[in-house]
Design a protein around this motif. Structure first.
Motif, PDB file in Angstrom:
ATOM      1  N   SER A 230       0.859  -1.196   0.000  1.00  0.00           N
ATOM      2  CA  SER A 230       0.000   0.000   0.000  1.00  0.00           C
ATOM      3  C   SER A 230       0.884   1.231   0.000  1.00  0.00           C
ATOM      4  CB  SER A 230      -0.918   0.003   1.229  1.00  0.00           C
ATOM      5  OG  SER A 230      -0.157   0.172   2.412  1.00  0.00           O
ATOM      6  N   SER A 231       0.244   2.384  -0.143  1.00  0.00           N
ATOM      7  CA  SER A 231       0.969   3.650  -0.099  1.00  0.00           C
ATOM      8  C   SER A 231       1.340   3.995   1.344  1.00  0.00           C
ATOM      9  CB  SER A 231       0.094   4.765  -0.682  1.00  0.00           C
ATOM     10  OG  SER A 231      -1.010   5.005   0.181  1.00  0.00           O
ATOM     11  N   PRO A 232       2.310   4.885   1.550  1.00  0.00           N
ATOM     12  CA  PRO A 232       2.648   5.325   2.915  1.00  0.00           C
ATOM     13  C   PRO A 232       1.450   5.953   3.632  1.00  0.00           C
ATOM     14  CG  PRO A 232       4.371   5.978   1.373  1.00  0.00           C
ATOM     15  CD  PRO A 232       3.234   5.460   0.542  1.00  0.00           C
ATOM     16  N   GLU A 233       0.600   6.678   2.880  1.00  0.00           N
ATOM     17  CA  GLU A 233      -0.576   7.296   3.502  1.00  0.00           C
ATOM     18  C   GLU A 233      -1.547   6.229   4.017  1.00  0.00           C
ATOM     19  OE1 GLU A 233       1.209  10.039   0.516  1.00  0.00           O
ATOM     20  OE2 GLU A 233       0.562   7.941   0.483  1.00  0.00           O
ATOM     21  N   THR A 234      -1.738   5.196   3.210  1.00  0.00           N
ATOM     22  CA  THR A 234      -2.603   4.097   3.640  1.00  0.00           C
ATOM     23  C   THR A 234      -2.028   3.414   4.874  1.00  0.00           C
ATOM     24  OG1 THR A 234      -3.365   3.704   1.378  1.00  0.00           O
ATOM     25  CG2 THR A 234      -3.624   1.900   2.945  1.00  0.00           C
ATOM     26  N   GLN A 235      -0.712   3.227   4.894  1.00  0.00           N
ATOM     27  CA  GLN A 235      -0.077   2.574   6.038  1.00  0.00           C
ATOM     28  C   GLN A 235      -0.305   3.365   7.322  1.00  0.00           C
ATOM     29  OE1 GLN A 235       1.170  -0.393   6.203  1.00  0.00           O
ATOM     30  NE2 GLN A 235       1.714  -0.174   8.366  1.00  0.00           N
ATOM     31  N   ARG A 236      -0.279   4.678   7.234  1.00  0.00           N
ATOM     32  CA  ARG A 236      -0.552   5.497   8.429  1.00  0.00           C
ATOM     33  C   ARG A 236      -1.973   5.285   8.933  1.00  0.00           C
ATOM     34  NH1 ARG A 236       1.194  11.433   6.783  1.00  0.00           N
ATOM     35  NH2 ARG A 236       1.928  10.578   4.808  1.00  0.00           N
ATOM     36  N   VAL A 357      -7.132  15.018  -0.220  1.00  0.00           N
ATOM     37  CA  VAL A 357      -6.800  13.700   0.321  1.00  0.00           C
ATOM     38  C   VAL A 357      -6.981  12.678  -0.801  1.00  0.00           C
ATOM     39  CG1 VAL A 357      -7.416  11.926   2.011  1.00  0.00           C
ATOM     40  CG2 VAL A 357      -7.540  14.356   2.641  1.00  0.00           C
ATOM     41  N   PRO A 358      -6.010  11.796  -1.056  1.00  0.00           N
ATOM     42  CA  PRO A 358      -6.168  10.821  -2.147  1.00  0.00           C
ATOM     43  C   PRO A 358      -7.312   9.855  -1.869  1.00  0.00           C
ATOM     44  CG  PRO A 358      -4.209  10.337  -0.828  1.00  0.00           C
ATOM     45  CD  PRO A 358      -4.708  11.666  -0.390  1.00  0.00           C
ATOM     46  N   GLY A 359      -8.089   9.580  -2.917  1.00  0.00           N
ATOM     47  CA  GLY A 359      -9.156   8.606  -2.774  1.00  0.00           C
ATOM     48  C   GLY A 359     -10.518   9.151  -3.130  1.00  0.00           C
ATOM     49  N   VAL A 360     -11.522   8.269  -3.053  1.00  0.00           N
ATOM     50  CA  VAL A 360     -12.892   8.554  -3.456  1.00  0.00           C
ATOM     51  C   VAL A 360     -13.700   8.997  -2.246  1.00  0.00           C
ATOM     52  CG1 VAL A 360     -15.017   7.512  -4.358  1.00  0.00           C
ATOM     53  CG2 VAL A 360     -12.796   6.921  -5.363  1.00  0.00           C
ATOM     54  N   THR A 449     -11.082  14.054  11.853  1.00  0.00           N
ATOM     55  CA  THR A 449     -10.182  13.872  12.993  1.00  0.00           C
ATOM     56  C   THR A 449      -9.100  12.847  12.684  1.00  0.00           C
ATOM     57  OG1 THR A 449     -11.918  14.460  14.570  1.00  0.00           O
ATOM     58  CG2 THR A 449     -10.053  13.192  15.419  1.00  0.00           C
ATOM     59  N   VAL A 450      -9.489  11.718  12.079  1.00  0.00           N
ATOM     60  CA  VAL A 450      -8.522  10.673  11.737  1.00  0.00           C
ATOM     61  C   VAL A 450      -7.518  11.189  10.711  1.00  0.00           C
ATOM     62  CG1 VAL A 450      -8.237   8.407  10.671  1.00  0.00           C
ATOM     63  CG2 VAL A 450     -10.100   8.797  12.283  1.00  0.00           C
ATOM     64  N   CYS A 454      -3.435  11.682  11.295  1.00  0.00           N
ATOM     65  CA  CYS A 454      -2.496  10.953  10.440  1.00  0.00           C
ATOM     66  C   CYS A 454      -1.713  11.888   9.527  1.00  0.00           C
ATOM     67  CB  CYS A 454      -3.248   9.903   9.620  1.00  0.00           C
ATOM     68  SG  CYS A 454      -3.936   8.555  10.611  1.00  0.00           S
ATOM     69  N   GLY A 455      -1.912  13.201   9.689  1.00  0.00           N
ATOM     70  CA  GLY A 455      -1.151  14.181   8.929  1.00  0.00           C
ATOM     71  C   GLY A 455      -1.535  14.253   7.463  1.00  0.00           C
ATOM     72  N   LEU A 456      -2.796  13.999   7.147  1.00  0.00           N
ATOM     73  CA  LEU A 456      -3.215  13.959   5.748  1.00  0.00           C
ATOM     74  C   LEU A 456      -4.096  15.118   5.339  1.00  0.00           C
ATOM     75  CD1 LEU A 456      -3.960  10.128   5.550  1.00  0.00           C
ATOM     76  CD2 LEU A 456      -1.970  11.348   4.662  1.00  0.00           C
ATOM     77  N   LEU A 457      -4.326  16.077   6.233  1.00  0.00           N
ATOM     78  CA  LEU A 457      -5.088  17.280   5.882  1.00  0.00           C
ATOM     79  C   LEU A 457      -4.132  18.430   5.640  1.00  0.00           C
ATOM     80  CD1 LEU A 457      -8.181  17.204   8.268  1.00  0.00           C
ATOM     81  CD2 LEU A 457      -7.996  16.421   5.904  1.00  0.00           C
ATOM     82  N   GLN A 458      -4.533  19.324   4.746  1.00  0.00           N
ATOM     83  CA  GLN A 458      -3.718  20.494   4.472  1.00  0.00           C
ATOM     84  C   GLN A 458      -3.660  21.424   5.671  1.00  0.00           C
ATOM     85  OE1 GLN A 458      -1.940  21.262   1.643  1.00  0.00           O
ATOM     86  NE2 GLN A 458      -2.379  19.155   1.005  1.00  0.00           N
ATOM     87  N   LYS A 459      -4.744  21.414   6.443  1.00  0.00           N
ATOM     88  CA  LYS A 459      -4.789  22.250   7.644  1.00  0.00           C
ATOM     89  C   LYS A 459      -5.622  21.532   8.683  1.00  0.00           C
ATOM     90  CE  LYS A 459      -8.725  24.859   5.797  1.00  0.00           C
ATOM     91  NZ  LYS A 459      -9.252  26.206   5.470  1.00  0.00           N
ATOM     92  N   ASP A 460      -5.311  21.767   9.934  1.00  0.00           N
ATOM     93  CA  ASP A 460      -6.062  21.145  11.012  1.00  0.00           C
ATOM     94  C   ASP A 460      -7.372  21.863  11.198  1.00  0.00           C
ATOM     95  OD1 ASP A 460      -4.045  19.350  11.468  1.00  0.00           O
ATOM     96  OD2 ASP A 460      -3.059  20.593  12.980  1.00  0.00           O
TER      97      ASP A 460
END
Length: 463
Positions: A230-236, A357-360, A449-450, A454-460
């Motif tokens: 999987s991708s690193p993002e998925t692993q997180r 965020v990558p994905g559907v 929140t998730v 996991c550091g996947l949003l451009q801003k909190d």
């Protein structure tokens, strides 16, 4: 007279030494002629003089076992093309057995020998195999190698399978842990377990999080993911939910042994086994959670079985049990093309911080294709203790339509957000269904929140 007696005594004095010497010589000659006999005094004993000693037992131990843990430790059987996946004690057959799930070359005929480890000692029985029919035309398929338990080994800790032609004396056997040694069906650790098979090249992060959050709203308390890569993002994301206790990630390394197909038929993707080994994965998950989970659901991460009159599986399953009285339920597949999005996007269906965020985003795909076939690609929720073998869509043993009930779509049905199956349909020919929004309104905040943790949003922050 005295002179005569004296003469006789003198004669005896010379004769006696000669007789003694001759006697000793004869005795020594007699002993040398029988060298294998021991000259000793025998004493009575309760033990036999030459006891028959039993053969020294062959030992097996932890140094020869596959690594423990949640990993599926695949073991290649020497001198064959067979690959062992996992081993489970079978409590439902008339004769006590251990079921070894395996991947086999269908054209190869092998006589198997089962080698058990009981209390550190080795025990042998002859195994027999059953190759599943759902191999989809690939060279390799799933098999159950059934190993009868010897009377001297009622509760094995480990087992391995060898070719009957292989030497029993070889010390390099690798053993699998035997699971399900106890049934423990009175108190289940989980109510609902979802088996997600063969995650490979996965980067659909947003839909993954939305699915995990929806499953929790439905009452699912365990999701099992067999991951190839999987991708690193998925692993997180997987690490987050693993730490939370929802997800168990099982590394699936069959690609080290075989050439994996990405399709379900050989003409759809070259390889030696169907769709990254999906069938042995589902089989393993069924048995792994047979006595841990009250129900097991078998569907993909882009599929969600949604009730229509109630909100959770906790409410749905009692309704189904009362209505159908079966251990297996089939749910109609409804495809929601991810190429067709709703035009009235808003902060509920598409928050701005999700857009990079990558994905559907499943909340934006609410148009459903008409169902072309009632029994097309359905998925199931089963009582795992009533099932011996299964396939992608339904069961093999017992057969699907012997024990499974078809659930009416107005009670529950499956929402499958994916690329279109009927790509020529226009949007006017699709059917609008916003049932997903009922769950989206509840999971929007938790998804953000998730993603943030996991550091996947451009801003909190949650919008």
């Amino acid at each position: 007279m005295s002179a005569l007696l004296l003469k006789k005594f003198r004669w005896l004095r010379y004769i006696c030494p000669v007789v003694i010497i001759v006697t000793l010589i004869l005795l020594l000659w007699t002993l040398r002629s029988r060298p294998n006999q021991n000259f000793r005094i025998r004493t009575q004993s309760s033990q036999p003089q030459n006891p028959v000693r039993p053969p020294k037992p062959v030992h097996c131990g932890p140094a020869q076992t596959a690594p423990p843990g949640s990993d599926v430790s695949l073991v290649a059987v020497k001198e064959t093309k067979t690959i062992l996946v996992s081993a489970y004690q079978e409590h439902r057959t008339e004769k006590r057995m251990v079921r070894v799930i395996a991947v086999v070359l269908r054209s190869e005929t092998v006589a198997y020998r089962c080698v058990f480890c009981c209390m550190g000692q080795q025990h042998i029985s002859e195994g027999f195999s059953n190759v599943h029919v759902d191999h989809f035309g690939f060279a390799y398929g799933t098999a159950d190698i059934m190993c009868p338990l010897p009377s001297s080994c009622e509760s094995p800790s480990h087992v391995t399978v060898t070719s009957a032609a292989d030497s029993q004396e070889k010390p390099d056997k690798v053993y699998l842990e035997v699971k399900n040694k106890k049934t423990e069906s009175d108190a289940f650790r989980y109510n609902f377990t979802v088996c997600i098979s063969t995650m490979f090249d996965f980067n659909n992060v947003l839909q993954l999080v939305q699915s995990f959050e929806t499953l929790q709203l439905l009452g699912v308390d365990r999701v099992v993911v067999y991951k190839t890569n999987s991708s690193p993002e998925t692993q997180r994301i997987l690490e987050y939910y693993t730490e939370k206790g929802l997800v168990e990630v099982i590394p699936w390394t069959l690609s080290r042994f075989l050439n994996m197909s990405r399709g379900w038929l050989p003409e759809h993707g070259p390889g030696e086994i169907h769709y990254f080994g999906q069938i042995p994965v589902l089989h393993d998950c069924l048995y792994r959670y047979m006595y841990q989970s009250r129900y097991v659901a078998l569907h993909d991460i882009d599929e969600l079985i949604l009730p229509q009159s109630v909100d959770s599986w906790l409410e749905l399953l009692p309704l189904l049990e009362n209505k159908y009285d079966r251990p297996c339920f089939m749910f109609e597949n409804n495809v929601f093309p991810n190429t067709v999005a709703v035009t009235h996007l808003n902060s509920l269906t598409s928050p701005s911080d999700w857009q990079k965020v990558p994905g559907v985003n499943i909340l934006t795909h609410l148009y459903q294709e008409p169902v072309s076939s009632e029994y097309s690609n359905f998925k199931t929720i089963v009582n795992p203790r009533a099932v011996f073998s299964l396939t992608v869509h339904g069961l093999l043993d017992p057969e699907t339509f012997q024990v499974c009930s078809w659930v009416e779509r107005n009670i529950a049905r499956m929402y499958h957000t994916r690329h279109p199956r009927q790509p020529k349909l226009t949007q006017k020919e699709l059917i609008y269904d916003d049932r997903l929004l009922r769950y989206g309104g509840r999971f929007k905040r938790s998804v953000s929140t998730v993603l943030s943790k996991c550091g996947l949003l451009q801003k909190d922050g949650v919008q």
